[in-house]
Design an enzyme around this catalytic site. Structure first.
Site, PDB file in Angstrom:
ATOM      1  N   THR A  69       0.939  -1.463   0.000  1.00 42.50           N
ATOM      2  CA  THR A  69      -0.204   0.089   0.018  1.00 42.50           C
ATOM      3  C   THR A  69       0.927   1.217  -0.044  1.00 42.50           C
ATOM      4  O   THR A  69       1.945   1.162   0.417  1.00 42.50           O
ATOM      5  CB  THR A  69      -0.902   0.043   1.364  1.00 42.50           C
ATOM      6  OG1 THR A  69      -0.229  -0.015   2.323  1.00 42.50           O
ATOM      7  CG2 THR A  69      -1.908  -1.185   1.251  1.00 42.50           C
ATOM      8  N   GLU A  80      -5.569  -3.599  -2.112  1.00 40.76           N
ATOM      9  CA  GLU A  80      -6.141  -4.797  -0.974  1.00 40.76           C
ATOM     10  C   GLU A  80      -7.303  -5.768  -2.001  1.00 40.76           C
ATOM     11  O   GLU A  80      -7.653  -6.780  -1.672  1.00 40.76           O
ATOM     12  CB  GLU A  80      -6.701  -4.472   0.089  1.00 40.76           C
ATOM     13  CG  GLU A  80      -5.755  -3.730   1.332  1.00 40.76           C
ATOM     14  CD  GLU A  80      -5.419  -2.442   1.035  1.00 40.76           C
ATOM     15  OE1 GLU A  80      -5.079  -1.809   2.008  1.00 40.76           O
ATOM     16  OE2 GLU A  80      -5.658  -1.786   0.102  1.00 40.76           O
ATOM     17  N   LYS A 100     -15.116  18.279   9.895  1.00 37.24           N
ATOM     18  CA  LYS A 100     -16.210  18.506  10.833  1.00 37.24           C
ATOM     19  C   LYS A 100     -16.344  20.019  11.230  1.00 37.24           C
ATOM     20  O   LYS A 100     -15.381  20.477  11.846  1.00 37.24           O
ATOM     21  CB  LYS A 100     -16.099  17.516  12.118  1.00 37.24           C
ATOM     22  CG  LYS A 100     -17.663  17.418  12.865  1.00 37.24           C
ATOM     23  CD  LYS A 100     -17.291  16.231  13.846  1.00 37.24           C
ATOM     24  CE  LYS A 100     -18.563  16.088  14.409  1.00 37.24           C
ATOM     25  NZ  LYS A 100     -18.495  14.706  15.380  1.00 37.24           N
ATOM     26  N   TRP A 133     -20.858  17.628   9.100  1.00 37.02           N
ATOM     27  CA  TRP A 133     -19.744  16.800   8.265  1.00 37.02           C
ATOM     28  C   TRP A 133     -19.778  17.493   6.953  1.00 37.02           C
ATOM     29  O   TRP A 133     -21.067  17.888   6.354  1.00 37.02           O
ATOM     30  CB  TRP A 133     -19.666  15.312   7.924  1.00 37.02           C
ATOM     31  CG  TRP A 133     -19.546  14.524   9.240  1.00 37.02           C
ATOM     32  CD1 TRP A 133     -20.314  13.975   9.978  1.00 37.02           C
ATOM     33  CD2 TRP A 133     -18.318  14.332  10.085  1.00 37.02           C
ATOM     34  NE1 TRP A 133     -19.724  13.174  11.043  1.00 37.02           N
ATOM     35  CE2 TRP A 133     -18.540  13.489  11.125  1.00 37.02           C
ATOM     36  CE3 TRP A 133     -16.837  14.785   9.586  1.00 37.02           C
ATOM     37  CZ2 TRP A 133     -17.448  13.089  11.804  1.00 37.02           C
ATOM     38  CZ3 TRP A 133     -15.736  14.336  10.413  1.00 37.02           C
ATOM     39  CH2 TRP A 133     -16.199  13.539  11.465  1.00 37.02           C
TER      40      TRP A 133
END
Length: 538
Positions: A185, A328, A437, A442
């Protein structure tokens, strides 16, 4: 009661039979500065046999991890086949990573031998020179004249092939769960983690890329994987193309956007794949090109701006389509929506730039994101964390505990905030860690970025959180402008007015020369926050 079907393992060795027989005349084209080099599948297979035999001669162990630092070339394709089909593990390494990251990755992987393009040698040699576990460094000629260090471990790739050419190697991988490939990754939030693919997952992933209502790769295609072969197996396109006999057109070491556009015309490309930033740079070079053969251009690494997709449609008659996946997930996890698909209205171009529904064998679910204070069960309408499972999805990371990044019942935690519509199509709202936030509510940085990308004066946009005494966090729009353009915060606010809630609109902007990118071409918000002193998390 068991079925009575033959017990034959799903391994990449099956691809070699097709290269020798029904697809022997299919071609692999590699572009170099001096011009294209073309070989048939059968000629390529002969070199694969020689490479596998040469690995034995070098004393490379039967289950060795074999590192590659290589461009998208036929020689790299030979490694894609010879290494896993001889029972070893192909470890494609991103040479653009920092030296410390490469050192950590090689140590964690336990690489035994490294194949390095000559033009990359100066970059990675400081790591390889001191790597005690690396027994051989094979230098691949890519047409450059860069110096090669005097070291007894160094071997020339073409000489290695020549020494075993004509050998008929016996490829055998009896267990389909044998590891075939290893990718790490990007490590943007911590150290990179190893994802260890097996033959079964790689074969199934290649088959999924051929599904008719998905990517529909077929023999008639000329597949153009611009996405680097060191990045999640070039999204699986080389294996899928070989499995069905497609022509492979590889960009090689020279990837200037004008050359990519010229290659699309020269080789009559039908399907191309690259990250958004690459398609953005190629866009100005499309005019005047005969690209009538193109049927699909796949975009990854983030949502496709509607304006960019529309530019491709108006210029060459094909929209950019967005897929979604992760290292993944092998990585393709969704299929690409087509203009004639059910539910796609002619004027809803934006739907084509969404990831779409999960591919066969892949399952999605939405749950409350980690750390959520929501005491009610997820209601099926509000965004939550996207989790994934399936035979092409990782079950754990190499050298990590089984629960690191996975749920108790074995689903992968993606870290993406998403919603699923009634048809099962996923819309990525944001990365969980990139949500802003403000005043307890949000704000989606991704949605703001997609809107800003449609402004004619803006070349690239990234939105990050900045600390605010009153609201906790407020969005900051970081913008790269088109040449000769200027823009004020008031003009940006006026452009966004009416498109999102007023409290979403950034109070300020930061005009920058460029946005920092990760080694895979994605915008690095971690670096962006670090470079802006007031940004949250800096």
């Amino acid at each position: 009661m068991h079925g009575l079907m033959q017990d034959r393992p799903l391994t990449l060795t099956q691809l070699l039979r097709g290269m020798e027989r029904q697809y022997a005349d299919s071609r692999v084209i590699t572009s170099y500065a001096a011009g294209p080099v073309t070989m048939t599948y059968l000629q390529t297979l002969e070199r694969v046999h020689a490479l596998a035999a040469a690995l034995d001669t070098l004393g490379v162990s039967s289950h060795a991890r074999v590192a590659t630092f290589a461009w998208n070339t036929q020689r790299h394709l030979e490694l894609y086949l010879a290494v896993p089909c001889s029972g070893r593990v192909l470890h494609t390494v991103n040479h653009r990573l920092f030296g410390q990251q490469i050192e950590y990755i090689q140590r964690d992987a336990g690489d035994e031998i490294a194949f390095v393009e000559r033009s990359m040698l100066a970059t990675v040699w400081p790591v390889l020179e001191t790597a005690a576990a690396i027994r051989h460094v094979v230098v691949v000629d890519d047409g450059t004249a860069d110096p090669v260090p005097a070291d007894p471990r160094i071997v020339d790739y073409d000489q290695l092939i020549a020494s075993a050419l004509g050998t008929r190697y016996t490829f055998s991988v009896p267990d389909e769960r044998t590891a075939s490939g290893l990718c790490y990754t990007s490590g943007t939030t911590g150290r990179p983690k190893g994802v260890l693919y097996d033959h079964r997952s790689t074969v199934l992933h290649a088959l999924m890329l051929q599904v008719a209502d998905g990517y529909a790769i077929r023999r008639q295609d000329v597949v153009f994987p611009i996405v680097p072969m060191f990045h999640v197996n070039a999204w699986g396109y080389p294996y899928a193309a070989i499995m069905c006999g497609s022509t492979l057109s590889l960009p090689g070491p020279v990837t200037a956007p004008d050359r990519l556009a010229a290659q699309m015309e020269r080789d009559r490309i039908t399907l191309g794949a690259a990250v958004t930033t690459v398609w953005t740079t190629v866009a100005p070079h499309l005019h005047g090109k005969d690209l009538s053969a193109v049927r699909s251009l796949i975009c990854g690494g983030g949502k496709v701006p509607t304006s960019l997709s529309e530019h491709y449609r108006s210029t060459i008659g094909v929209h950019l389509s967005s897929g979604w996946g992760m290292t993944e997930t092998s990585p393709a996890a969704t299929y690409v929506a087509q203009p004639d698909a059910p539910g796609i209205e002619p004027d809803r171009v934006d739907l084509l730039s969404r990831p779409g529904s999960s591919l066969p064998l892949v399952q999605f679910r939405i749950v409350d994101p980690p750390g959520s204070t929501n005491e009610m069960p997820w209601d099926g309408e509000t965004p939550g964390e996207l989790q994934v499972s399936g035979p092409t999805v990782a079950g754990r990371y190499l050298n990590h505990a089984a629960d690191d990044g996975f749920t108790e019942d074995g689903w992968l935690r993606t870290g993406d905030l998403a919603v699923l519509d009634p048809r099962g199509a996923v819309t990525i709202v944001d990365r969980v860690k990139d949500l802003i936030k403000s005043g307890g509510e949000w704000i989606s940085s991704a949605e703001l970025e997609n809107l800003l990308a449609d402004h004619p004066a803006i070349a690239e946009a990234a939105v990050i959180a900045r600390h605010d005494e009153r609201w906790g966090e407020r969005p900051l729009a970081c913008l790269v402008l088109q040449p000769g353009q200027s823009l004020t915060a008031d003009q940006v606010r006026a452009f966004l007015d009416g498109k999102v809630a007023k409290w979403w609109i950034p109070d300020d902007i930061a005009v920058v020369a460029s946005l920092p990118k990760t080694a895979t071409g994605k915008i690095s918000k971690l670096q962006l926050r670090s470079s802006l002193g007031e940004a949250v998390g800096a």
